[in-house]
Design a protein around this motif. Structure first.
Motif, mmCIF file in Angstrom:
data_model
loop_
_atom_site.group_PDB
_atom_site.id
_atom_site.type_symbol
_atom_site.label_atom_id
_atom_site.label_comp_id
_atom_site.label_asym_id
_atom_site.label_seq_id
_atom_site.Cartn_x
_atom_site.Cartn_y
_atom_site.Cartn_z
ATOM 1 N N LEU A 103 0.823 -1.212 0.000
ATOM 2 C CA LEU A 103 0.000 0.000 0.000
ATOM 3 C C LEU A 103 0.856 1.260 0.000
ATOM 4 N N VAL B 125 -2.192 2.158 9.524
ATOM 5 C CA VAL B 125 -3.152 2.513 8.477
ATOM 6 C C VAL B 125 -3.159 4.020 8.253
ATOM 7 N N LEU B 126 -3.220 4.798 9.338
ATOM 8 C CA LEU B 126 -3.264 6.260 9.202
ATOM 9 C C LEU B 126 -2.048 6.778 8.457
ATOM 10 N N THR C 276 -0.046 5.198 6.502
ATOM 11 C CA THR C 276 0.066 4.688 5.144
ATOM 12 C C THR C 276 -0.898 5.425 4.214
ATOM 13 N N PHE C 277 -2.099 5.682 4.702
ATOM 14 C CA PHE C 277 -3.137 6.290 3.851
ATOM 15 C C PHE C 277 -2.905 7.786 3.642
ATOM 16 N N ASP C 278 -2.624 8.514 4.707
ATOM 17 C CA ASP C 278 -2.443 9.965 4.603
ATOM 18 C C ASP C 278 -1.473 10.442 5.687
ATOM 19 N N ASP D 112 -4.432 7.972 -2.745
ATOM 20 C CA ASP D 112 -4.454 6.666 -3.386
ATOM 21 C C ASP D 112 -5.892 6.158 -3.372
ATOM 22 N N PHE E 7 -6.841 2.551 -2.480
ATOM 23 C CA PHE E 7 -6.600 2.071 -1.117
ATOM 24 C C PHE E 7 -7.860 1.359 -0.613
ATOM 25 N N HIS F 148 -11.149 7.551 10.503
ATOM 26 C CA HIS F 148 -9.757 7.962 10.742
ATOM 27 C C HIS F 148 -9.709 9.286 11.500
ATOM 28 N N ARG G 121 -14.152 13.613 7.142
ATOM 29 C CA ARG G 121 -13.083 13.193 8.061
ATOM 30 C C ARG G 121 -12.659 14.373 8.936
#
Lengths: 300, 245
Positions: free
Chosen positions: A42, A169-170, A172-174, B85, B88, B98, B149
């Motif tokens: 990812l 996760v946080l 990796t995503f943003d 992404d 994702f 999140h 978010r």
């Protein structure tokens, strides 16, 4: 028919301890590599695992020069230290605006690998390192020490991913959002790279430095074709990795071919099937409304 | 009025290329602010520096009256669409969740936070799409997901990198409405913006940037032919029809 199935699937287990030891080792390396591999995939850092496997040779040579030993402990310890140090070095280099991430990986690992080759042909000439073994592994003749190491690292990897799931996760995503809400993004990244080094080093003897890379990348790539959540992706990744390990060992026994190779070929075939037939993402599926939207959403 | 964002003598470089040069500005709390300027003017760099993702060569940054990193917990980041992404494996609801993880820590979960997620989804009108993978959304829905978010994060300052880029007219109006609601509730919204024609309609404060700060203040005072000419140089001629009097 029954006889055939017995011969194919049960009999190999009665031929000696090497069968269950091999399957166990391959399955353990499959579990930890495929779980950590999800986050590398990812982050678009799959090739980092390839690089780490090269650095391992430097670790082995370094361990010999420091300890004078080529025992399993020194080898694996050296590989772990070299992997972690190189990961730190890449991380430092990649944060420089003039250095691209992929180049940082390429520069550090090829240079370290080359250094190891030079050392092997000069100061470490009389160490008889079986490069063949480091690169390709020998899952059927796996040592007690390696098996124990895998038995420790696999649950440890899973536990770390379970505990630090949200920060992973946080970030990796943003990463910007993650850092804003208090996730130590840099530390998480180094932690992940260290985990990869440990897993790669522990997996040498099982499938070899080159093929351990496949266990990081292929199951995660397969899982991405199915999963709608990171949690789901980890589960599918582990499941296909273990399936590849077990089926690969059977194939290896049936056809009398090199086990590491058989495992990776099976993993590759599973990916191919998923690529062609996965719901939603499958390439042989007619594009339904869902995939039409996907294409629309992907426009800049 | 207290200050939401302030920089003093902020200078940022990428290698030998200077992105921001000695920028001192201050954006009051409760404003709806547009950062405008030509490509390569350092607009994205400015808000990424505020998010502490880019390290300045020199200068002081303060956010919500604090120079500490911890102040960022109350700052919501809405990334440029091209930087996300979209493949994702997360659903809309996951992304909004999140926003609450910063408060919940490693394992925490409670009913109030779940309600906060649902409320945020409802406010941007995405309840029905909550279980969609984010890649299956339209551009405007993707933008609203990240605004949700931010809402779930309960931020006081919203930094957005081109939220209007590549969305259709109806979506643009809808997003502008959400931004105005945020302002009405006392939040500050700072947006990197490209469309000079809509600056007056959507924003009350403007930052004109071209590596150096050209002007910073209320739209009525700072957004005019002179400052725009200084920001965009000769290229401005083409904007005449959309230009304010």
């Amino acid at each position: 028919m029954i006889d055939f199935l017995y011969e194919a699937f049960v009999a190999p287990w009665t031929w000696g301890a090497w069968m269950w030891r091999g399957v166990l080792a391959a399955a353990l390396i499959a579990v930890s590599a495929s779980a950590a591999g999800v986050f590398l995939y990812l982050r678009r850092m799959s090739l980092l695992t390839d690089a780490l496997s090269h650095v391992a040779l430097a670790g082995v040579v370094g361990a010999y020069l420091v300890t004078g030993s080529v025992g399993a402990g020194a080898m694996l310890g050296g590989a772990i230290v070299a992997g972690v140090l190189s990961s730190l070095l890449i991380g430092k280099l990649a944060t420089h605006p003039k250095v691209r991430d992929d180049a940082a990986i390429g520069i550090v690992f090829t240079a370290v690998f080359a250094l190891a080759v030079i050392l092997l042909s000069t100061v470490a000439r009389d160490v008889h390192i079986d490069v063949q073994c480091v690169l390709f592994g020998n899952v059927l003749g796996i040592s007690d020490h390696s098996l124990l190491l895998l038995t420790l690292t696999a649950p440890m990897t899973l536990a770390l991913i379970f505990v630090f799931f949200r920060p992973l996760v946080l970030s990796t995503f943003d990463p910007l959002h993650a850092a804003a809400v208090g996730v130590p993004v840099v530390l998480v990244s180094y932690g992940l790279m260290s985990m990869v080094s440990v897993t790669a080093a522990a997996g040498f003897e099982a499938v070899g430095a080159i093929l351990v890379v496949a266990m990081f990348i292929i199951p995660a790539a397969t899982a991405h074709l199915f999963a709608r959540s990171v949690r789901g992706m980890i589960v599918v990744s582990i499941a296909t990795a273990v399936m590849s390990a077990v089926l690969g060992m059977y194939v290896s026994v049936w056809t009398n071919v090199y086990s590491g190779g058989a495992i990776v070929v099976v993993a590759g075939l599973i990916y191919l099937l998923a690529f062609l037939f996965a719901p939603e993402h499958g390439r042989l599926r007619s594009p339904g409304p869902a995939s039409g939207l996907r294409i629309h959403g992907a426009l800049p | 009025m207290s200050v939401a964002v302030a920089t003093e003598n902020l200078t940022v470089s990428y290698g030998s290329v200077r992105a921001l040069d000695d920028v001192s500005l201050s954006v009051p709390e409760g404003t709806l602010t547009a950062i405008i300027g030509p490509n390569g003017a350092g607009k994205s760099t400015l808000i990424k520096t505020l998010m502490r993702a880019v390290r300045p060569d020199s200068g002081v940054i303060s956010v919500l009256g604090s120079t500490e990193r911890a102040a960022l917990k109350q700052v919501a980041w809405v990334p440029q669409r091209s930087e996300v992404d979209w493949d994702f494996p997360v659903t809309v609801r996951d992304v909004v969740r999140h926003g609450t993880w910063g408060r919940l820590g490693l394992f925490g979960r409670n009913r109030r936070e779940l309600v906060a997620v649902d409320t945020a989804l409802a406010r941007v009108g995405l309840e029905e799409l909550a279980d969609r993978q984010i890649g299956q959304l339209s551009g405007g829905q993707q933008q609203r997901t990240f605004i949700a978010r931010a809402l779930a994060q309960r931020a006081r300052l919203y930094l957005m990198d081109e939220p209007f880029a590549g969305v259709d007219a109806a979506t643009e109006t809808a997003i502008a409405g959400v931004l105005r609601d945020l302002q009405r509730e006392g939040n500050t919204v700072v947006v990197v913006h490209h469309d000079l024609a809509t600056v007056r309609r959507y924003f009350d404060t403007v930052v004109l940037l071209n590596r150096e700060l050209i002007a910073c203040g209320p739209v009525g005072e700072c957004f005019n032919r002179t400052t725009l000419a200084e920001t965009y140089g000769g290229a401005l001629v083409t904007f005449d029809s959309a230009d304010p009097p």
